[in-house]
Write a protein that holds these residues in place. Structure first.
Motif, short mmCIF file in Angstrom:
data_model
loop_
_atom_site.label_atom_id
_atom_site.label_comp_id
_atom_site.label_asym_id
_atom_site.label_seq_id
_atom_site.Cartn_x
_atom_site.Cartn_y
_atom_site.Cartn_z
N THR A 88 6.46 29.32 -1.01
CA THR A 88 7.70 28.59 -0.75
C THR A 88 7.55 27.47 0.26
OG1 THR A 88 8.39 30.11 0.98
CG2 THR A 88 9.05 30.66 -1.27
N VAL A 89 6.38 27.36 0.90
CA VAL A 89 6.18 26.37 1.96
C VAL A 89 5.91 25.00 1.36
CG1 VAL A 89 4.63 25.75 3.86
CG2 VAL A 89 5.39 28.09 3.60
N PRO A 143 1.31 35.03 7.27
CA PRO A 143 2.30 34.77 6.21
C PRO A 143 1.88 35.44 4.90
CG PRO A 143 1.73 32.75 7.38
CD PRO A 143 0.79 33.80 7.85
N SER A 144 2.86 36.03 4.22
CA SER A 144 2.58 36.71 2.95
C SER A 144 2.36 35.68 1.84
CB SER A 144 3.74 37.62 2.59
OG SER A 144 4.90 36.84 2.29
N ALA A 145 1.85 36.15 0.72
CA ALA A 145 1.62 35.27 -0.43
C ALA A 145 2.94 34.70 -0.94
CB ALA A 145 0.89 36.04 -1.53
N PRO A 148 9.23 40.81 3.92
CA PRO A 148 8.51 40.28 2.75
C PRO A 148 7.79 38.95 3.03
CG PRO A 148 10.89 40.04 2.46
CD PRO A 148 10.68 40.83 3.71
N ASP A 149 8.14 38.27 4.12
CA ASP A 149 7.49 37.01 4.46
C ASP A 149 6.23 37.20 5.30
OD1 ASP A 149 9.43 35.59 3.09
OD2 ASP A 149 10.68 35.32 4.89
N VAL A 195 -3.79 41.96 3.71
CA VAL A 195 -4.39 43.05 2.94
C VAL A 195 -3.36 44.12 2.61
CG1 VAL A 195 -6.73 42.71 3.79
CG2 VAL A 195 -5.19 44.20 5.05
N SER A 196 -2.21 44.08 3.31
CA SER A 196 -1.14 45.02 2.99
C SER A 196 0.20 44.40 3.41
CB SER A 196 -1.35 46.37 3.67
OG SER A 196 -1.38 46.20 5.07
N ALA A 197 1.26 44.93 2.84
CA ALA A 197 2.60 44.40 3.09
C ALA A 197 3.21 45.05 4.33
CB ALA A 197 3.50 44.66 1.88
#
Length: 189
Positions: free
Chosen positions: A155-156, A148-150, A177-178, A171-173
């Motif tokens: 939003t959790v 899960p992304s930042a 976006p999630d 470490v990368s996208a």
């Protein structure tokens, strides 16, 4: 790696060790049921005295191969004691980091070692020769996965934050976006 001669497959080659056929060796661990020149019937490079590769125009005694005949002769003892020892060491502390690896370099330690000794048992009549070769290797690897992304973590619900904290940070996208990409050393045994 395979050896192809005269446009044929490796299955068309014949391997001899001290005159003994070492071509087909049954091995239950191989997917096709055979291993070419298997470890059980090969000699270490320290114990090889000579080898030859016959690829064309060989005599009838080698007539079983459409490809090549690879022969190896091992050393033997003599009237004087002789031998040798060797050690090859490779350590990840001396390796450059792979560009795609994370900052923590995966573990890689390898040692290859061996010794040989030959000499007389009864002068001019009976000789001995022995050889040992060993290797030890520890090889780590890098695992890559999605986490899960930042932005998604923010939003959790608070009840799930403890669970999400066990997953590494990306470490990368990625295109989503999630979701982010995480890399880290794999567990070694």
């Amino acid at each position: 790696a395979t050896l192809a001669f005269n446009g044929t497959d490796i299955a068309q080659n014949n391997f001899l060790l001290d005159g003994t056929d070492a071509t087909h060796v049954d091995n239950a661990f191989m997917s096709n049921g055979r291993e070419r020149g298997a470890r059980l019937q090969t000699a270490s490079s320290e114990s090889i005295q000579e080898f030859r590769v016959l690829s064309t125009n060989y005599s009838a005694e080698y007539g079983r191969a459409a490809g090549a005949v690879v022969t190896a002769i091992t050393k033997s003892g003599g009237n004087m004691f002789s031998g040798g020892a060797y050690l090859y060491v490779r350590d990840d502390a001396l390796d450059a980091r792979n560009y795609f690896d994370p900052p923590e370099q995966p573990e890689f330690k390898m040692k290859q070692f061996g010794a040989s000794l030959g000499g007389p048992i009864v002068k001019d009549r009976l000789f001995f020769y022995g050889n040992y070769e060993g290797s030890r290797k520890k090889l780590g690897s890098v695992q890559t996965g999605t986490v899960p992304s930042a932005a998604f973590r923010a939003t959790v619900a608070p009840a799930l934050q403890g669970l999400l904290s066990t997953a590494p940070l990306p470490v990368s996208a990625t295109a989503n976006p999630d979701v982010g990409l995480a890399r880290g050393p794999a567990a070694t045994e």
